[in-house]
Each structure stands twice: as C-alpha cells, then as structure tokens.
Design a protein around this motif. Structure first.
Motif, mmCIF file in Angstrom:
data_model
loop_
_atom_site.group_PDB
_atom_site.id
_atom_site.type_symbol
_atom_site.label_atom_id
_atom_site.label_comp_id
_atom_site.label_asym_id
_atom_site.label_seq_id
_atom_site.Cartn_x
_atom_site.Cartn_y
_atom_site.Cartn_z
ATOM 1 N N VAL A 100 1.077 -1.041 0.084
ATOM 2 C CA VAL A 100 0.127 0.017 0.005
ATOM 3 C C VAL A 100 0.869 1.272 0.182
ATOM 4 O O VAL A 100 1.857 1.125 0.597
ATOM 5 N N ALA A 101 0.583 2.213 -0.816
ATOM 6 C CA ALA A 101 1.441 3.544 -0.726
ATOM 7 C C ALA A 101 0.295 4.789 -0.647
ATOM 8 O O ALA A 101 -0.608 4.640 -1.250
ATOM 9 N N LEU A 102 0.662 5.800 -0.112
ATOM 10 C CA LEU A 102 -0.002 6.958 0.024
ATOM 11 C C LEU A 102 1.064 8.121 -0.210
ATOM 12 O O LEU A 102 2.042 8.169 0.342
ATOM 13 N N SER A 103 0.504 9.177 -1.225
ATOM 14 C CA SER A 103 1.409 10.200 -1.639
ATOM 15 C C SER A 103 0.729 11.495 -1.673
ATOM 16 O O SER A 103 -0.655 11.296 -2.149
ATOM 17 N N ARG A 104 1.113 12.539 -1.612
ATOM 18 C CA ARG A 104 0.524 13.859 -1.810
ATOM 19 C C ARG A 104 0.485 14.021 -3.440
ATOM 20 O O ARG A 104 1.460 13.743 -4.285
ATOM 21 N N SER A 105 -0.374 14.816 -3.932
ATOM 22 C CA SER A 105 -0.746 14.848 -5.414
ATOM 23 C C SER A 105 -1.305 16.156 -5.419
ATOM 24 O O SER A 105 -2.644 16.280 -5.235
ATOM 25 N N GLY A 106 -0.652 17.340 -5.842
ATOM 26 C CA GLY A 106 -1.243 18.473 -5.990
ATOM 27 C C GLY A 106 -1.970 18.823 -4.752
ATOM 28 O O GLY A 106 -1.357 18.977 -3.601
ATOM 29 N N GLY A 107 -3.399 19.136 -4.559
ATOM 30 C CA GLY A 107 -3.954 19.635 -3.284
ATOM 31 C C GLY A 107 -4.612 18.478 -2.668
ATOM 32 O O GLY A 107 -5.249 18.299 -1.802
ATOM 33 N N GLY A 108 -4.328 17.291 -3.149
ATOM 34 C CA GLY A 108 -4.987 15.817 -2.995
ATOM 35 C C GLY A 108 -3.885 14.891 -2.595
ATOM 36 O O GLY A 108 -2.636 15.138 -2.153
ATOM 37 N N VAL A 109 -4.505 13.578 -2.635
ATOM 38 C CA VAL A 109 -3.293 12.397 -2.416
ATOM 39 C C VAL A 109 -3.662 11.343 -3.334
ATOM 40 O O VAL A 109 -4.790 11.349 -3.820
ATOM 41 N N ARG B 20 -4.116 -11.523 -2.578
ATOM 42 C CA ARG B 20 -5.100 -12.252 -2.501
ATOM 43 C C ARG B 20 -6.324 -11.837 -1.678
ATOM 44 O O ARG B 20 -6.038 -11.155 -0.822
ATOM 45 N N GLY B 21 -7.462 -12.456 -1.925
ATOM 46 C CA GLY B 21 -8.622 -11.854 -1.231
ATOM 47 C C GLY B 21 -9.224 -10.547 -1.613
ATOM 48 O O GLY B 21 -9.046 -10.245 -2.710
ATOM 49 N N ARG B 22 -9.962 -10.117 -0.525
ATOM 50 C CA ARG B 22 -10.559 -8.779 -0.716
ATOM 51 C C ARG B 22 -10.804 -8.109 0.306
ATOM 52 O O ARG B 22 -10.695 -8.506 1.529
ATOM 53 N N ALA B 23 -10.977 -6.608 0.277
ATOM 54 C CA ALA B 23 -10.734 -5.812 1.344
ATOM 55 C C ALA B 23 -11.317 -4.380 0.978
ATOM 56 O O ALA B 23 -11.929 -4.240 -0.277
ATOM 57 N N GLU B 24 -11.485 -3.606 2.070
ATOM 58 C CA GLU B 24 -11.982 -2.286 1.782
ATOM 59 C C GLU B 24 -10.847 -1.186 1.902
ATOM 60 O O GLU B 24 -9.911 -1.522 2.841
ATOM 61 N N ILE B 25 -10.983 -0.029 1.061
ATOM 62 C CA ILE B 25 -9.703 0.640 1.300
ATOM 63 C C ILE B 25 -10.434 1.905 2.073
ATOM 64 O O ILE B 25 -11.269 2.408 1.589
ATOM 65 N N LEU B 26 -9.611 2.464 3.051
ATOM 66 C CA LEU B 26 -10.204 3.411 3.726
ATOM 67 C C LEU B 26 -8.924 4.501 3.785
ATOM 68 O O LEU B 26 -7.972 4.335 4.146
ATOM 69 N N LEU B 27 -9.499 5.751 3.702
ATOM 70 C CA LEU B 27 -8.641 6.684 3.988
ATOM 71 C C LEU B 27 -8.895 7.688 5.138
ATOM 72 O O LEU B 27 -10.249 7.842 5.419
ATOM 73 N N VAL B 28 -7.958 8.029 6.011
ATOM 74 C CA VAL B 28 -8.091 8.432 7.297
ATOM 75 C C VAL B 28 -7.606 9.763 7.218
ATOM 76 O O VAL B 28 -6.395 9.985 7.115
ATOM 77 N N GLY C 250 -6.918 8.993 -7.421
ATOM 78 C CA GLY C 250 -6.537 10.192 -6.772
ATOM 79 C C GLY C 250 -7.802 10.497 -5.831
ATOM 80 O O GLY C 250 -8.836 10.272 -6.221
ATOM 81 N N GLU C 251 -7.518 11.215 -4.735
ATOM 82 C CA GLU C 251 -8.461 11.521 -3.964
ATOM 83 C C GLU C 251 -8.326 12.897 -3.487
ATOM 84 O O GLU C 251 -6.973 13.275 -3.139
ATOM 85 N N ALA C 252 -9.526 13.542 -3.153
ATOM 86 C CA ALA C 252 -9.258 14.850 -2.262
ATOM 87 C C ALA C 252 -8.551 14.549 -0.892
ATOM 88 O O ALA C 252 -8.921 13.495 -0.230
ATOM 89 N N ALA C 253 -7.779 15.506 -0.398
ATOM 90 C CA ALA C 253 -7.283 15.304 0.788
ATOM 91 C C ALA C 253 -8.107 15.330 2.103
ATOM 92 O O ALA C 253 -9.327 16.078 1.942
ATOM 93 N N PRO C 254 -8.202 14.292 2.829
ATOM 94 C CA PRO C 254 -9.175 14.271 4.084
ATOM 95 C C PRO C 254 -8.904 15.266 4.882
ATOM 96 O O PRO C 254 -7.795 16.008 4.824
ATOM 97 N N GLU C 255 -10.005 15.497 5.640
ATOM 98 C CA GLU C 255 -9.715 16.555 6.678
ATOM 99 C C GLU C 255 -8.859 15.807 7.712
ATOM 100 O O GLU C 255 -8.969 14.961 8.119
ATOM 101 N N GLY C 256 -7.904 16.952 8.450
ATOM 102 C CA GLY C 256 -7.025 16.700 9.174
ATOM 103 C C GLY C 256 -5.474 17.023 8.691
ATOM 104 O O GLY C 256 -5.178 17.415 7.364
ATOM 105 N N GLU C 257 -4.565 17.105 9.490
ATOM 106 C CA GLU C 257 -3.309 17.541 9.402
ATOM 107 C C GLU C 257 -2.329 16.565 8.516
ATOM 108 O O GLU C 257 -1.466 16.907 7.678
ATOM 109 N N ASP C 258 -2.533 15.098 8.825
ATOM 110 C CA ASP C 258 -2.176 14.147 8.177
ATOM 111 C C ASP C 258 -2.975 13.262 7.763
ATOM 112 O O ASP C 258 -4.285 13.391 7.713
#
Length: 215
Positions: A121-130, A138-146, A189-197
C-alpha cells in the motif's frame, strides 16, 4: 521509483486504534500511551473519539458517528460483547483495555509476526489531494482513507474530566471508504481528507489489516 512522502506495506506499521472520549475519566492514561507510540515508524496509532459519552455531561469536540460505528463493527468481529472506552484494537485482530501497556506491546509483537497476507500500500501527496496505490494480492478488502491531527489540547469544562486540560495524539478527524479491493492493483486520486495528516488502511471483511501507510 517512489514519490517523496510515499510509504509502502513492506515497512508497514501495525495499526493501533484507540476508541476514546474526552468525557471518560479512564481514557487519559490510554491516550498518553497512544501518544508514546505516535513517534514510532513501526506503529500507526489513531485515536477514534466515540459519541456515546456525549450525553453524559461533556460533548467530545472530536467525536463523530463514524468512530462509534467503527467500534460497533469491531464489537461483533472480536466478540467483546459491548463497546467500551478506552478500547485499543491492534491491527484489527485483537482488543484490550487501552491503558494496559504490556498487553498492547504483546499484541503489537504478535501482529508484526503475522503478516502472511500483507499487501503493498502506498500514499503520496498529489497537488492539493492524495494518491492511493494498492498492489496485487489475494482476497478482498476495503480501502479506507483516514485524516487525523497529530496533537490536540482541549480544556474540559464538564463531565468526568471537568477542570482538566487533555492533550490527545493522532486525533482522527475523518474516515472515508474508497471502495473495494479485490486482489487487483488499484491507483486513484482523492481529495485530501480533513486533518493535518493522512493514512490509508486496507481492511479485510473479518477486520484484519492487510496493509497500511501514512504520509
């Protein structure tokens, strides 16, 4: 080549989720412990502030319904029988009272040794978002942005902690589902979530954390 600020699952932290409330007199010791883990690269501590204490004299300034619902989901998965604070859930696998240092440390060690299903899994800044990337597996899962704030200090006016000023670490401000992962690579790509990090968590239907990264 990785972008600056990108984290990968091969170095991925064990996820600590503390379910807490500013209105709970038993919670400050657990919040102190969560704060001690906040500086470690091998752990992702997150403070989820629940809503059910709000009717007992003090409305937690960081409480939100998503935290309460997330704890309720763990209640059925982990068989705890009822929601309580302070509850620490370690990597979605085990639960303990959040102020029990030795039990939390043992659960972290155990989770670190049980990573046979980990997914990159990787997370990086992209412009004003992430940008979120999830590798194949294998398997399945849910992707959660915090989204979370690294530290917040709050004077408590009423309730069990009335008159105290409490500092809390990695306070979760938002939790957003980005949809399912079914074993194939995902990049979006996603809008940045509320919060500093920000952090991203890949969670299996049974609650186990399969991958995690933070900015």
């Amino acid at each position: 080549m990785l972008l600056p600020g990108t984290a990968l699952a091969r170095e991925r932290p064990v996820v600590l989720e503390l379910f807490t409330s500013q209105g709970c007199s038993s919670c400050p010791p657990a919040e102190k412990l969560l704060g001690e883990y906040a500086g470690r690269a091998d752990v992702l501590p997150l403070g989820f502030h629940v809503t059910y204490w709000n009717r007992l004299g003090w409305r937690d300034t960081f409480s939100f319904e998503g935290a309460t619902q997330r704890q309720a989901a763990y209640e059925s998965r982990l068989g705890s029988g009822t929601s309580f604070t302070p509850q620490m859930v370690i990597d979605g696998r085990t639960s303990t009272i959040g102020s029990r240092r030795e039990e939390v440390a043992a659960a972290i060690r155990k989770a670190s040794a049980e990573r046979e299903d980990d997914v990159e899994v990787a997370l990086s800044r992209s412009g004003g978002g992430v940008t979120v990337r999830v590798g194949a597996g294998r398997g399945r899962a849910e992707i959660l942005l915090v989204g979370f704030d690294r530290a917040r200090t709050t004077p408590i006016g009423r309730g069990e902690n009335g008159g105290r000023t409490i500092t809390q670490s990695n306070v979760v401000r938002s939790l957003r589902s980005l949809g399912p992962w079914t074993g194939r690579p995902v990049e979006r790509g996603e809008a940045a979530p509320e919060g500093e990090d920000a952090a991203v968590i890949l969670q299996a239907p049974d609650g186990r954390i399969l991958g995690a990264a933070r900015l």
